[in-house]
Design a protein around this motif. Structure first.
Motif, PDB file in Angstrom:
ATOM      1  N   SER A 104       0.811  -1.217   0.000  1.00 55.99           N
ATOM      2  CA  SER A 104       0.000   0.000   0.000  1.00 55.99           C
ATOM      3  C   SER A 104       0.848   1.272   0.000  1.00 55.99           C
ATOM      4  O   SER A 104       0.321   2.372  -0.205  1.00 55.99           O
ATOM      5  CB  SER A 104      -0.931   0.020   1.215  1.00 55.99           C
ATOM      6  N   ARG A 105       2.145   1.156   0.207  1.00 57.20           N
ATOM      7  CA  ARG A 105       3.000   2.344   0.296  1.00 57.20           C
ATOM      8  C   ARG A 105       3.424   2.840  -1.079  1.00 57.20           C
ATOM      9  O   ARG A 105       3.696   2.060  -1.987  1.00 57.20           O
ATOM     10  CB  ARG A 105       4.254   2.040   1.125  1.00 57.20           C
ATOM     11  N   ASP A 106       3.479   4.138  -1.224  1.00 62.15           N
ATOM     12  CA  ASP A 106       3.999   4.764  -2.433  1.00 62.15           C
ATOM     13  C   ASP A 106       5.269   5.511  -2.038  1.00 62.15           C
ATOM     14  O   ASP A 106       5.235   6.617  -1.521  1.00 62.15           O
ATOM     15  CB  ASP A 106       2.986   5.725  -3.031  1.00 62.15           C
ATOM     16  N   PHE A 107       6.390   4.869  -2.262  1.00 61.02           N
ATOM     17  CA  PHE A 107       7.666   5.402  -1.785  1.00 61.02           C
ATOM     18  C   PHE A 107       8.113   6.646  -2.548  1.00 61.02           C
ATOM     19  O   PHE A 107       9.043   7.335  -2.128  1.00 61.02           O
ATOM     20  CB  PHE A 107       8.742   4.315  -1.882  1.00 61.02           C
ATOM     21  N   ARG A 108       7.458   6.938  -3.651  1.00 61.11           N
ATOM     22  CA  ARG A 108       7.841   8.115  -4.427  1.00 61.11           C
ATOM     23  C   ARG A 108       7.509   9.410  -3.687  1.00 61.11           C
ATOM     24  O   ARG A 108       7.978  10.485  -4.062  1.00 61.11           O
ATOM     25  CB  ARG A 108       7.144   8.076  -5.783  1.00 61.11           C
ATOM     26  N   ARG A 109       6.701   9.321  -2.664  1.00 59.72           N
ATOM     27  CA  ARG A 109       6.375  10.506  -1.874  1.00 59.72           C
ATOM     28  C   ARG A 109       7.433  10.774  -0.807  1.00 59.72           C
ATOM     29  O   ARG A 109       7.320  11.729  -0.035  1.00 59.72           O
ATOM     30  CB  ARG A 109       5.012  10.327  -1.217  1.00 59.72           C
ATOM     31  N   THR A 110       8.450   9.923  -0.743  1.00 61.70           N
ATOM     32  CA  THR A 110       9.498  10.026   0.272  1.00 61.70           C
ATOM     33  C   THR A 110      10.838  10.285  -0.400  1.00 61.70           C
ATOM     34  O   THR A 110      11.114   9.739  -1.460  1.00 61.70           O
ATOM     35  CB  THR A 110       9.589   8.714   1.082  1.00 61.70           C
ATOM     36  N   THR A 111      11.687  11.097   0.191  1.00 55.50           N
ATOM     37  CA  THR A 111      13.030  11.301  -0.357  1.00 55.50           C
ATOM     38  C   THR A 111      13.893  10.092  -0.035  1.00 55.50           C
ATOM     39  O   THR A 111      13.593   9.316   0.876  1.00 55.50           O
ATOM     40  CB  THR A 111      13.690  12.558   0.229  1.00 55.50           C
ATOM     41  N   LEU A 112      14.973   9.939  -0.777  1.00 56.30           N
ATOM     42  CA  LEU A 112      15.865   8.812  -0.559  1.00 56.30           C
ATOM     43  C   LEU A 112      16.442   8.835   0.852  1.00 56.30           C
ATOM     44  O   LEU A 112      16.482   7.800   1.536  1.00 56.30           O
ATOM     45  CB  LEU A 112      16.999   8.834  -1.589  1.00 56.30           C
ATOM     46  N   ASP A 113      16.891   9.992   1.326  1.00 55.91           N
ATOM     47  CA  ASP A 113      17.479  10.083   2.665  1.00 55.91           C
ATOM     48  C   ASP A 113      16.460   9.706   3.744  1.00 55.91           C
ATOM     49  O   ASP A 113      16.790   9.000   4.702  1.00 55.91           O
ATOM     50  CB  ASP A 113      17.997  11.499   2.920  1.00 55.91           C
ATOM     51  N   GLU A 114      15.231  10.184   3.604  1.00 55.30           N
ATOM     52  CA  GLU A 114      14.190   9.849   4.578  1.00 55.30           C
ATOM     53  C   GLU A 114      13.916   8.350   4.586  1.00 55.30           C
ATOM     54  O   GLU A 114      13.763   7.737   5.650  1.00 55.30           O
ATOM     55  CB  GLU A 114      12.898  10.599   4.243  1.00 55.30           C
ATOM     56  N   LEU A 115      13.907   7.770   3.415  1.00 54.97           N
ATOM     57  CA  LEU A 115      13.623   6.343   3.296  1.00 54.97           C
ATOM     58  C   LEU A 115      14.728   5.501   3.915  1.00 54.97           C
ATOM     59  O   LEU A 115      14.471   4.552   4.664  1.00 54.97           O
ATOM     60  CB  LEU A 115      13.459   5.998   1.814  1.00 54.97           C
ATOM     61  N   LEU A 116      15.981   5.854   3.631  1.00 56.27           N
ATOM     62  CA  LEU A 116      17.108   5.089   4.171  1.00 56.27           C
ATOM     63  C   LEU A 116      17.208   5.251   5.676  1.00 56.27           C
ATOM     64  O   LEU A 116      17.527   4.298   6.394  1.00 56.27           O
ATOM     65  CB  LEU A 116      18.406   5.528   3.496  1.00 56.27           C
ATOM     66  N   ASN A 117      16.959   6.448   6.179  1.00 56.77           N
ATOM     67  CA  ASN A 117      16.986   6.658   7.630  1.00 56.77           C
ATOM     68  C   ASN A 117      15.885   5.876   8.330  1.00 56.77           C
ATOM     69  O   ASN A 117      16.080   5.306   9.408  1.00 56.77           O
ATOM     70  CB  ASN A 117      16.835   8.153   7.951  1.00 56.77           C
ATOM     71  N   GLU A 118      14.732   5.829   7.714  1.00 56.21           N
ATOM     72  CA  GLU A 118      13.601   5.113   8.290  1.00 56.21           C
ATOM     73  C   GLU A 118      13.889   3.624   8.410  1.00 56.21           C
ATOM     74  O   GLU A 118      13.480   2.971   9.378  1.00 56.21           O
ATOM     75  CB  GLU A 118      12.369   5.317   7.405  1.00 56.21           C
ATOM     76  N   CYS A 119      14.619   3.070   7.441  1.00 60.23           N
ATOM     77  CA  CYS A 119      14.854   1.621   7.403  1.00 60.23           C
ATOM     78  C   CYS A 119      16.232   1.222   7.923  1.00 60.23           C
ATOM     79  O   CYS A 119      16.574   0.041   7.915  1.00 60.23           O
ATOM     80  CB  CYS A 119      14.707   1.113   5.969  1.00 60.23           C
ATOM     81  N   SER A 120      17.017   2.186   8.387  1.00 59.31           N
ATOM     82  CA  SER A 120      18.400   1.894   8.764  1.00 59.31           C
ATOM     83  C   SER A 120      18.505   0.860   9.868  1.00 59.31           C
ATOM     84  O   SER A 120      19.393   0.002   9.859  1.00 59.31           O
ATOM     85  CB  SER A 120      19.121   3.181   9.181  1.00 59.31           C
TER      86      SER A 120
END
Length: 234
Positions: A104-120
């Motif tokens: 259900s997630r649309d990762f295009r609404r997230t920046t790369l840095d935000e995404l990597l930090n979230e999953c680190s």
């Protein structure tokens, strides 16, 4: 560390496998769900040139793309959805389960840095093991491994024949010394005004046979494509 998926053979002597070995076996509903998910990834790496379809189907650069995408935990070539939709390849169940949980997630609404930090925190816990390469290698028939090794040997042999022709031409153009090459164990004559023969000079620079490897790679992929066509007809 991000987990990779969907990377295919680029050279005969690399660690990846041809996608022809993974055709079929994926539920149609899962296939479209996963393909759509792949297209929603965030740009992770961008390359100077476009990718090319290993099935040699003629798909253009706009379809194949020139970047890798990620969801923060996995990353893949932007062309991976093409292989699912156009060539019916299958992917590991571990990744399919991951997609189901995050569909259900649309990762295009997230920046790369935000995404990597979230999953680190999740990425740090995974084992230092390449899941994709291991999964692919487990499914490769011995006959395909042998044929691939044969193709590499053929490429090296063809390279040596071509280089020997170049060596003889250089000897004719430059001329030979009356002295034997100073490289230990070599019995060839050195080039005129040189201490070494053309073969040892070339060897010191490192022997490259990338041209022959590329030629054999295309031939190898053609063989696999022909095999797929025959199996479909049967």
């Amino acid at each position: 560390m991000l987990k990779k998926i969907g990377f295919w053979i680029e050279n005969l002597d690399d660690q990846y496998q041809p996608p022809q070995l993974f055709v079929g076996g994926m539920d149609p509903a899962d296939k479209e769900m996963v393909a759509a998910y792949l297209d929603r990834g965030v740009t992770y790496l961008v390359y100077r040139g476009y990718s090319w379809c290993r099935f040699q189907c003629g798909a253009g650069g706009a379809v194949m793309g020139n970047c890798d995408l990620t969801d923060g935990e996995w990353y893949w070539p932007s062309s991976l959805s093409h292989y699912l939709r156009s060539h019916d390849i299958r992917l590991p169940e571990e990744f399919i389960t991951h997609v189901r949980q995050n569909r259900s997630r649309d990762f295009r609404r997230t920046t790369l840095d935000e995404l990597l930090n979230e999953c680190s925190h999740r990425n740090e816990k995974r084992e230092e093991d390449d899941i994709w390469i291991r999964w692919c290698n487990e499914q490769v028939p011995d006959a395909i491994r042998e044929r691939r090794n044969e193709a590499i040997i053929e490429a090296k042999r063809e390279h040596l024949v071509l280089m020997e022709e170049e060596f003889r031409k250089t000897e004719e153009d430059v001329g030979l010394s009356s002295q034997v090459c100073l490289f230990q164990g070599c019995q060839h004559h050195a080039l005129k005004d040189k201490f070494f023969c053309v073969r040892c000079i070339h060897k010191a620079g490192g022997q490259e046979y990338s041209g022959q490897l590329a030629k054999k790679l295309y031939e190898f992929l053609d063989e696999l494509n022909d095999k797929l066509l025959r199996s479909e007809k049967d």
